[in-house]
Design an enzyme around this catalytic site. Structure first.
Site, short mmCIF file in Angstrom:
data_model
loop_
_atom_site.label_atom_id
_atom_site.label_comp_id
_atom_site.label_asym_id
_atom_site.label_seq_id
_atom_site.Cartn_x
_atom_site.Cartn_y
_atom_site.Cartn_z
N HIS A 14 0.88 -1.49 0.00
CA HIS A 14 0.02 0.07 -0.09
C HIS A 14 0.79 1.31 -0.45
O HIS A 14 2.09 1.23 -0.18
CB HIS A 14 -1.03 -0.30 1.08
CG HIS A 14 -0.12 0.44 2.38
ND1 HIS A 14 -1.36 1.35 3.13
CD2 HIS A 14 0.47 0.53 3.61
CE1 HIS A 14 -0.79 1.10 4.94
NE2 HIS A 14 1.20 0.58 4.27
N CYS A 33 5.63 5.50 4.41
CA CYS A 33 4.31 4.76 4.28
C CYS A 33 3.86 5.57 3.03
O CYS A 33 3.04 5.58 2.08
CB CYS A 33 3.04 4.64 5.34
SG CYS A 33 2.89 3.54 6.22
N HIS A 39 4.86 -0.42 -0.54
CA HIS A 39 6.14 -1.26 0.36
C HIS A 39 4.60 -2.15 0.63
O HIS A 39 3.55 -1.52 0.57
CB HIS A 39 6.36 -0.19 1.92
CG HIS A 39 5.35 0.69 2.70
ND1 HIS A 39 4.61 1.53 2.42
CD2 HIS A 39 4.85 0.10 3.29
CE1 HIS A 39 3.91 1.85 3.32
NE2 HIS A 39 3.90 1.04 3.97
N HIS A 41 3.12 -4.35 3.92
CA HIS A 41 2.97 -5.22 5.39
C HIS A 41 3.19 -7.60 4.93
O HIS A 41 2.21 -6.88 4.24
CB HIS A 41 2.50 -4.66 6.12
CG HIS A 41 2.27 -3.27 6.13
ND1 HIS A 41 3.61 -2.57 7.91
CD2 HIS A 41 2.19 -1.92 5.63
CE1 HIS A 41 3.80 -1.31 6.92
NE2 HIS A 41 2.92 -0.99 6.74
N ASP A 79 -5.03 -11.14 -0.47
CA ASP A 79 -3.06 -11.55 -0.03
C ASP A 79 -2.60 -11.05 -1.80
O ASP A 79 -3.10 -11.39 -2.68
CB ASP A 79 -3.63 -13.10 0.08
CG ASP A 79 -2.36 -13.31 0.61
OD1 ASP A 79 -1.21 -12.85 1.05
OD2 ASP A 79 -2.38 -14.52 -0.14
N HIS A 80 -1.58 -11.19 -0.95
CA HIS A 80 -0.50 -10.26 -2.67
C HIS A 80 -0.79 -9.30 -3.67
O HIS A 80 -0.78 -9.18 -4.73
CB HIS A 80 -0.11 -11.90 -3.43
CG HIS A 80 0.78 -12.10 -2.49
ND1 HIS A 80 0.47 -13.22 -1.23
CD2 HIS A 80 1.99 -12.91 -2.92
CE1 HIS A 80 0.87 -13.93 -1.45
NE2 HIS A 80 2.18 -13.74 -2.06
N GLU A 128 -1.09 -4.31 11.32
CA GLU A 128 -0.33 -4.03 10.29
C GLU A 128 0.98 -4.23 10.30
O GLU A 128 1.88 -4.98 9.27
CB GLU A 128 -0.41 -2.61 10.42
CG GLU A 128 0.55 -2.11 9.02
CD GLU A 128 0.08 -0.51 8.24
OE1 GLU A 128 -0.78 -0.69 7.50
OE2 GLU A 128 1.09 0.58 9.42
#
Ligand code: NI
Length: 138
Positions: A14, A33, A39, A41, A79-80, A128
């Site tokens: 994100h 961020c 980047h 998490h 996811d991913h 997170e």
């Protein structure tokens, strides 16, 4: 009243960036961020259902059904993925842990009622990082 939880995991990319602000202000407020090249998490999602046990099964909710529901409705969509770009229910929203937890709640609340008549959604907890997490209770 008993509380039952299921933990799931996903990783996602994100960026926290408010396009109405200057680059400098974004960096000041969001720090790393705001990185323009994204980047990631490793998120942990804990969904808690509350209620009374079904006298026939002793379950508030069947954990196999709860796990499948969370995976199909939430994990497979996140996811991913890039939370800012790939996730329909995050379109046009800030990709913060707070907003994501609230959107997950909105999706799961009615669907949990369809898999149990003895429980209802109590909270969505979203980590997170191991130290930064939110909890939403509607
Ligand atoms: Ni971040």
């Amino acid at each position: 009243m008993i509380y039952l939880s299921r933990k799931e995991h996903f990783n996602a990319a994100h960026q926290l960036y408010n396009h109405r602000w200057s680059k400098e202000k974004n960096v000041e407020v969001f720090g790393p961020c705001a990185n323009e090249n994204w980047h990631g998490h490793n998120f942990e999602l804990i969904v808690t259902v509350k209620g009374e046990p079904d006298p026939e099964t002793g379950f508030v909710v069947d954990l196999k059904k709860l796990s499948r529901l969370i995976r199909e409705e939430i994990i497979e969509k996140l996811d991913h993925k890039n939370l800012n770009m790939d996730v329909p229910f995050m379109q046009g929203k800030m990709a913060s842990t707070e907003i994501l937890a609230m959107e997950i709640w909105k999706i799961l609340k009615p669907k949990i009622l369809m898999i149990t008549s003895f429980g209802k959604l109590h909270s969505v907890k979203l980590y997170e990082t191991p130290r930064n997490f939110v909890e939403y209770k509607g």
